[in-house]
Design an enzyme around this catalytic site. Structure first.
Site, short mmCIF file in Angstrom:
data_model
loop_
_atom_site.label_atom_id
_atom_site.label_comp_id
_atom_site.label_asym_id
_atom_site.label_seq_id
_atom_site.Cartn_x
_atom_site.Cartn_y
_atom_site.Cartn_z
N GLY A 13 0.81 -1.03 -0.26
CA GLY A 13 -0.13 -0.01 0.10
C GLY A 13 0.82 1.26 -0.16
N ALA A 14 1.69 1.44 -0.92
CA ALA A 14 2.69 2.57 -0.94
C ALA A 14 2.46 3.63 -1.79
CB ALA A 14 4.13 2.06 -1.21
N SER A 15 1.37 3.52 -2.76
CA SER A 15 1.13 4.77 -3.81
C SER A 15 0.90 5.92 -3.25
CB SER A 15 0.10 3.95 -4.80
OG SER A 15 -1.01 4.01 -4.24
N ARG A 16 0.37 6.08 -1.99
CA ARG A 16 0.00 7.44 -1.50
C ARG A 16 0.31 7.28 0.17
NH1 ARG A 16 -6.71 7.62 -1.51
NH2 ARG A 16 -6.98 5.59 -0.14
N SER A 38 -3.44 -0.88 -5.16
CA SER A 38 -4.35 -1.61 -5.23
C SER A 38 -5.10 -1.07 -6.48
CB SER A 38 -5.68 -1.43 -4.21
OG SER A 38 -5.92 0.17 -3.93
N ASN A 91 1.96 -2.50 5.54
CA ASN A 91 1.55 -0.79 5.82
C ASN A 91 -0.02 -0.64 5.21
OD1 ASN A 91 1.64 2.29 5.76
ND2 ASN A 91 1.00 1.70 3.52
N TYR A 156 -11.85 -0.84 13.05
CA TYR A 156 -10.57 -0.38 12.94
C TYR A 156 -9.57 -0.51 14.06
CZ TYR A 156 -6.49 2.63 11.45
OH TYR A 156 -5.27 3.24 11.13
N ALA A 158 -10.20 -2.74 16.40
CA ALA A 158 -9.87 -4.30 16.89
C ALA A 158 -8.77 -4.76 15.64
CB ALA A 158 -11.19 -5.12 16.25
N ILE A 189 -1.35 11.52 11.66
CA ILE A 189 -0.55 11.96 10.58
C ILE A 189 -1.37 12.78 9.52
CG2 ILE A 189 1.35 10.84 9.20
CD1 ILE A 189 1.77 10.45 11.93
#
Length: 248
Positions: A13-16, A38, A91, A156, A158, A189
């Site tokens: 999941g690193a495109s953003r 994705s 991530n 989230y 959990a 963040i």
């Protein structure tokens, strides 16, 4: 000094957002990077080009970490393309917030699958490689919500609490083979997503944080850098809160 020179890192999941921030910091420290995305092939290609421009090798793969078979196939592809893997950063994550009385089973299951089961899938897929080479660092993205809970985020919370339990158990199982597993629990963040929120709401959050500001993706990336590098060679099974003091 480049702390990850010659190492190969997987980031899901690193495109953003946070994942992209981690990729950029790691590239500057000499890491070769394989990352998943994705949906947005365009964003992935832009990141791939940006990272390759720093002189390292980077490649994006469209893969769903929440799918057990896709996780296996992805890790095999990275090994074929890069020759080795030294660090795994789990991530990938989503939110589908709602009060419990209004939350659907579908939304609960989806968040658990993407945020927690993906961590199992990817760790399971890479375990054989790390065991064979008797080294590896696994970094799992949890959240302060997984530590203290939050109204309207039972799914989230959990999932992120589950990540912490998973992390500690893997650290115990694999420590004797020189494989470390740690978690990071980010607080508020500031990313592209938070930029869309009401400014008064964001200001209120900032004021409630002891350091009086939201965190940056670089703040989280630097914590990941510590866990990925030899600086943390004697650290495993830990949860590092990157939250500006929220949980103090």
């Amino acid at each position: 000094m480049k702390l990850l020179e010659g190492k190969t890192v997987i980031i899901t999941g690193a495109s953003r957002g946070i994942g992209k921030g981690i990729a950029e910091v790691f590239a500057n420290h000499g890491a070769n990077i394989a990352f998943t995305y994705s949906a947005s092939a365009e964003s992935a290609l832009l990141l791939e080009n940006e990272l390759n421009g720093t002189g390292i090798k980077a490649k994006g793969y469209q893969s769903n970490a929440a799918d057990f078979n896709e996780a296996q196939t992805f890790v095999e592809a990275v090994l074929n393309d890069f020759g080795k893997i030294d660090v795994l950063i789990n991530n990938a994550g989503i939110t589908k917030d709602n009060l419990l009385m209004r939350m659907s089973e579908e939304d609960f299951d989806k968040v658990i699958d993407v945020n927690l089961k993906s961590v199992f899938n990817m760790t399971k897929a890479i375990q054989k490689t790390f065991l064979k080479q008797r080294s590896g660092s696994i970094i799992n993205m949890s959240s302060v919500v997984g530590v203290k809970g939050n109204a309207g985020q039972t799914n989230y919370a959990a999932s992120k609490a589950g990540v912490i339990g998973f992390t500690k158990s893997v650290a115990l199982e694999l420590g004797s083979r020189n494989i470390r597993c740690n978690a990071i629990a980010p607080g508020f963040i500031e990313t592209e997503m938070t930029a869309k929120l009401n400014e008064d709401v964001v200001k209120g959050w900032r004021e409630s944080i002891p350091l009086k500001r939201g965190g940056s993706t670089e703040d989280v990336a630097n914590a990941c850098l510590f866990f990925a590098s030899d600086m943390s060679a004697y650290v495993t099974g830990q949860v590092l809160n990157v939250d500006g003091g929220m949980l103090t």
